[in-house]
Design a protein around this motif. Structure first.
Motif, short mmCIF file in Angstrom:
data_model
loop_
_atom_site.label_atom_id
_atom_site.label_comp_id
_atom_site.label_asym_id
_atom_site.label_seq_id
_atom_site.Cartn_x
_atom_site.Cartn_y
_atom_site.Cartn_z
N ILE A 1 -33.13 -53.76 43.73
CA ILE A 1 -33.12 -54.71 42.61
C ILE A 1 -32.92 -53.97 41.29
N TYR A 2 -33.64 -52.89 41.08
CA TYR A 2 -33.48 -52.14 39.83
C TYR A 2 -32.11 -51.46 39.76
N LEU A 3 -31.58 -51.07 40.92
CA LEU A 3 -30.23 -50.49 40.96
C LEU A 3 -29.20 -51.51 40.48
N GLN A 4 -29.35 -52.77 40.94
CA GLN A 4 -28.43 -53.83 40.54
C GLN A 4 -28.55 -54.13 39.05
N ARG A 5 -29.72 -53.92 38.50
CA ARG A 5 -29.93 -54.20 37.07
C ARG A 5 -29.55 -53.02 36.19
N GLY A 6 -29.16 -51.90 36.82
CA GLY A 6 -28.77 -50.73 36.05
C GLY A 6 -29.94 -49.92 35.54
N ASN A 7 -31.14 -50.18 36.06
CA ASN A 7 -32.32 -49.43 35.65
C ASN A 7 -32.47 -48.23 36.58
N ASN A 8 -31.74 -47.18 36.28
CA ASN A 8 -31.67 -46.02 37.18
C ASN A 8 -33.02 -45.34 37.41
N PRO A 9 -33.82 -45.13 36.36
CA PRO A 9 -35.10 -44.44 36.61
C PRO A 9 -36.01 -45.20 37.58
N MET A 10 -36.16 -46.52 37.39
CA MET A 10 -37.02 -47.30 38.28
C MET A 10 -36.42 -47.37 39.69
N ALA A 11 -35.10 -47.53 39.77
CA ALA A 11 -34.45 -47.58 41.08
C ALA A 11 -34.71 -46.29 41.85
N TYR A 12 -34.53 -45.17 41.15
CA TYR A 12 -34.71 -43.87 41.80
C TYR A 12 -36.16 -43.66 42.24
N GLU A 13 -37.12 -44.11 41.43
CA GLU A 13 -38.53 -43.94 41.75
C GLU A 13 -38.89 -44.65 43.06
N TYR A 14 -38.45 -45.89 43.19
CA TYR A 14 -38.78 -46.65 44.40
C TYR A 14 -38.02 -46.12 45.62
N LEU A 15 -36.75 -45.75 45.43
CA LEU A 15 -35.96 -45.28 46.56
C LEU A 15 -36.45 -43.92 47.06
N LYS A 16 -36.84 -43.05 46.15
CA LYS A 16 -37.35 -41.75 46.57
C LYS A 16 -38.69 -41.89 47.29
N LYS A 17 -39.51 -42.84 46.84
CA LYS A 17 -40.78 -43.04 47.54
C LYS A 17 -40.51 -43.56 48.96
N ALA A 18 -39.60 -44.52 49.08
CA ALA A 18 -39.26 -45.04 50.41
C ALA A 18 -38.73 -43.93 51.31
N ASN A 19 -37.90 -43.08 50.75
CA ASN A 19 -37.32 -41.98 51.52
C ASN A 19 -38.37 -40.95 51.93
N ALA A 20 -39.37 -40.73 51.05
CA ALA A 20 -40.45 -39.80 51.40
C ALA A 20 -41.32 -40.36 52.52
N LEU A 21 -41.45 -41.69 52.57
CA LEU A 21 -42.24 -42.32 53.62
C LEU A 21 -41.49 -42.33 54.95
N ASP A 22 -40.17 -42.57 54.90
CA ASP A 22 -39.36 -42.63 56.12
C ASP A 22 -37.99 -42.05 55.82
N PRO A 23 -37.76 -40.79 56.16
CA PRO A 23 -36.49 -40.13 55.83
C PRO A 23 -35.31 -40.64 56.64
N ASP A 24 -35.54 -41.52 57.63
CA ASP A 24 -34.45 -42.01 58.47
C ASP A 24 -34.18 -43.50 58.28
N HIS A 25 -34.83 -44.13 57.29
CA HIS A 25 -34.68 -45.57 57.09
C HIS A 25 -33.27 -45.89 56.61
N GLU A 26 -32.58 -46.75 57.34
CA GLU A 26 -31.15 -46.98 57.10
C GLU A 26 -30.86 -47.50 55.69
N GLN A 27 -31.52 -48.61 55.32
CA GLN A 27 -31.19 -49.22 54.04
C GLN A 27 -31.57 -48.33 52.88
N THR A 28 -32.66 -47.58 53.03
CA THR A 28 -33.05 -46.65 51.97
C THR A 28 -31.97 -45.59 51.77
N LEU A 29 -31.46 -45.03 52.86
CA LEU A 29 -30.44 -43.98 52.75
C LEU A 29 -29.14 -44.53 52.15
N ILE A 30 -28.78 -45.76 52.50
CA ILE A 30 -27.58 -46.37 51.91
C ILE A 30 -27.77 -46.57 50.41
#
Length: 653
Positions: A581-610
């Motif tokens: 959602i934040y990626l679509q809004r162009g809010n890069n810092p918030m988008a990156y914060e949530y996506l990196k947390k998701a990736n740290a929790l599950d490094p193989d999660h498909e939608q997170t990696l995309i």
């Protein structure tokens, strides 16, 4: 059937069961209008005012029994994660587990007085992933295993590693083997908790959110709610039990053999438990027939009599001639539930055998030569009830309660040759809908064979009455959902409105049928109905949020995902959806914060990696984007979106 199919037959969802005793009640009577009136001489069986008072209240008058009981497997079944409770070896030589299928290492360790499990992955000499989870509870007495549970705001989940006491080794938890690991996502639901611990306080608006937990199976699991008994004693109403029963609380010793076994069956008849409509796993009380609350099915196979399930003691006993011919054999014929098996004199078990096979009954005496018997210390149990491995729990051997001659003969060490069907072991005449649900449940949990669903449909079709058919809608919907026949589900749904459905899973499945058929707009009210029924089911909330996102309702979706994270900050999909959602809004810092947390929790999660790959590409770091896509394809090589992204990234370079 394949050996892999057989290995998955049983309740891998369950942890390790503990030794449990027994109970009984009078049969229900039918009135002229065919309504059942439940009756029992025991006042705490059907009286809805009777409530649980806790083991400390029992301790006040029964201190001696309490002191021995808390040392039993039941008394030690569940407790906080402390060094005193744990039976595990944490030395470096033992405390490391590798999941070969998912490529994760697990290391349990203590930091001061707190237990943790660390999950990590390496590439060469580098650690490329690390997640540390605090452990809150240990389940299991330590006689066979210790499994591990963690708590996030009342939501309980099982950790992926178990200590197997008999083999003195750590390994993946039961059901986490061979690529089936859900890592830190396996929910601890009511069915599991209701056998592995005293009855908790449960938030009935979720699947795994608990309000308060006990620590260990307690007295009232076998004697029933104690409030009436405590009140009567506090008023000075004392009964001389040497002259007759005290009917204020169930005494299993005074119940019929059948209903003694009904209590043990509640947890030691492990199989497919099908709840009756309107019942839950807490509704069974000592003094009832178990079939008043649930029917328990087991898969029946031809051959392989030596194959057994960890907690199938009652089923095994019921196969024995001793049980069939005596008409009086119950679990407490041999076991004193107040005393641990570790402290029970061997003579107690042997005396139980000799009560039927002793010197006074020459026809039933042991016919084995005396010199052979002496080699086994003339011990009936060693010969006729040997330890046997279970097919559902690795690294464990338990006493096989199927009492028979030559139990380890080569003729019984055969492979399972044919699936014969589902058999109900606590009700000789379950109705067709209940049998169908047994087949559905078996398919859904353990054995995805289409033939099971064909059998389920056959039994569902046996109910011809209109009223019964209406009750079956949820069962047909469940079957067709498992068959991916979404058109049939939608046909059912067109005759209903969402408010007419009071089962969250049925609403969810209808929502999924519409969503997977490309109609998110019609899916939305069904997902909404599911969360109206279970508002703290985070999986249902996540589906509803994802549907809102598909309908471009990002603001509403954001509120849903944020709610999920207030309940469980480690919910991967909610983190990655907020990142999107934040990626679509162009809010890069918030988008990156949530996506990196998701990736740290599950490094193989498909939608997170995309989503991360898109973020890196948008921020002109294509090497990082390519790394995400390659990781995704390594774990999910069939992902078309990742394949296209890789082609574009390669073209751009």
């Amino acid at each position: 059937m394949s050996s892999r199919f057989i290995r998955t037959i049983l309740l891998s969802l369950c942890l390790i069961a503990i030794t449990l005793p027994a109970f009984f009640c009078s049969s229900p009577k039918a009135t002229d209008n065919n309504e059942e009136v439940r009756e029992s001489k025991w006042k705490n069986v059907y009286d809805t005012s009777a409530h649980y008072v806790g083991m400390d209240a029992c301790r006040n008058c029964h201190a001696g029994v309490y002191e021995t009981f808390i040392k039993t497997g039941m008394g030690q079944s569940f407790d906080h994660a402390t060094k005193q409770k744990s039976a595990a070896d944490f030395s470096p030589a033992h405390a490391l587990v590798y999941d070969t299928a998912l490529d994760f290492y697990y290391k349990p360790f203590w930091q001061n007085d707190t237990l943790y499990v660390m999950e990590f992955r390496t590439e060469g000499s580098d650690t490329v992933h690390k997640r540390i989870q605090r452990i809150d509870y240990v389940v299991g007495s330590g006689q066979h295993t210790n499994s591990h549970i963690f708590n996030i705001n009342g939501y309980l989940y099982q950790a992926p590693v178990t200590f197997y006491t008999q083999k003195h080794q750590w390994d993946l938890a039961p059901g986490f083997e061979k690529g089936a690991s859900s890592r830190f996502g396996r929910m601890i639901e009511l069915e599991c908790m209701s056998c592995h611990n005293g009855y908790p306080k449960f938030g009935d608006s979720s699947e795994n959110k608990f309000i308060a937990l006990k620590t260990g199976i307690d007295c009232e699991r076998c004697h029933g709610p104690g409030s009436i008994h405590v009140q009567e004693k506090s008023l000075g109403h004392i009964v001389d039990t040497s002259k007759g029963p005290d009917y204020t609380i169930v005494n299993p010793r005074r119940l019929s053999t059948e209903l003694q076994n009904n209590i043990c069956q509640r947890c030691h008849l492990q199989g497919i438990a099908v709840l009756n409509d309107g019942k839950n796993f807490f509704d069974f009380h000592p003094g009832m027939q178990l079939s008043e609350v649930m029917n328990v099915f087991m898969p029946e196979y031809e051959g392989a009599k030596d194959k057994m399930i960890m907690a199938s003691h009652v089923e095994r006993m019921k196969k024995s001639r001793c049980y069939v011919e005596s008409g009086k054999m119950s679990c407490i014929t041999c076991h004193n539930p107040h005393v641990s098996v570790k402290y029970t004199p061997r003579a107690q078990y042997l005396d139980a055998c000799k009560s039927c096979h002793g010197n006074n009954n020459s026809q039933k005496q042991c016919t084995e030569k005396l010199e052979v018997r002496k080699l086994k210390n003339d011990d009936c149990v060693i010969c006729h009830m040997p330890h046997n491995s279970s097919i559902d729990i690795p690294h464990v051997a338990v006493t096989d309660h199927y009492i028979r001659k030559n139990p380890t003969s080569e003729t019984e060490k055969t492979n399972i040759s044919a699936f014969l069907g589902m058999q109900c072991f606590n009700n000789k005449n379950p109705d067709a809908i209940t049998i169908a649900r047994g087949y559905i449940e078996f398919y859904e949990r353990y054995a995805p064979s289409k033939g099971l669903l064909d059998s389920a449909l056959k039994y569902l079709d046996k109910q011809k009455e209109t009223e019964a058919k209406q009750k079956q809608n949820r069962d047909y919907i469940r079957v067709y959902y498992l068959l991916n026949d979404y058109n049939k589900i939608i046909n059912y749904a067109t005759t209903l409105t969402s408010t007419q459905v009071n089962d969250a899973w049925t609403s969810y499945r209808i929502g999924e049928a519409y969503s997977l058929s490309g109609n998110a707009d019609k899916a939305m009210p069904w997902y909404k109905r599911a969360i109206d029924i279970l508002p703290y089911s985070l999986d249902f909330e996540n589906k509803y949020g994802t549907c809102l996102l598909a309908l471009n309702k990002a603001d509403e979706a954001q509120k849903i995902f944020e709610f999920i994270l207030t309940q469980n900050p480690n919910y991967v999909s909610a983190n990655t959806s907020l990142g999107y959602i934040y990626l679509q809004r162009g809010n890069n810092p918030m988008a990156y914060e949530y996506l990196k947390k998701a990736n740290a929790l599950d490094p193989d999660h498909e939608q997170t990696l995309i989503n991360l790959a898109v973020w890196y590409h948008n921020n002109k770091t294509d090497q990082q984007a390519k790394k995400c896509v390659l990781q995704l394809l390594k774990k999910h090589p069939e992902n078309k979106q990742a394949q296209a992204m890789l082609a574009n990234l390669n073209g751009a370079s």
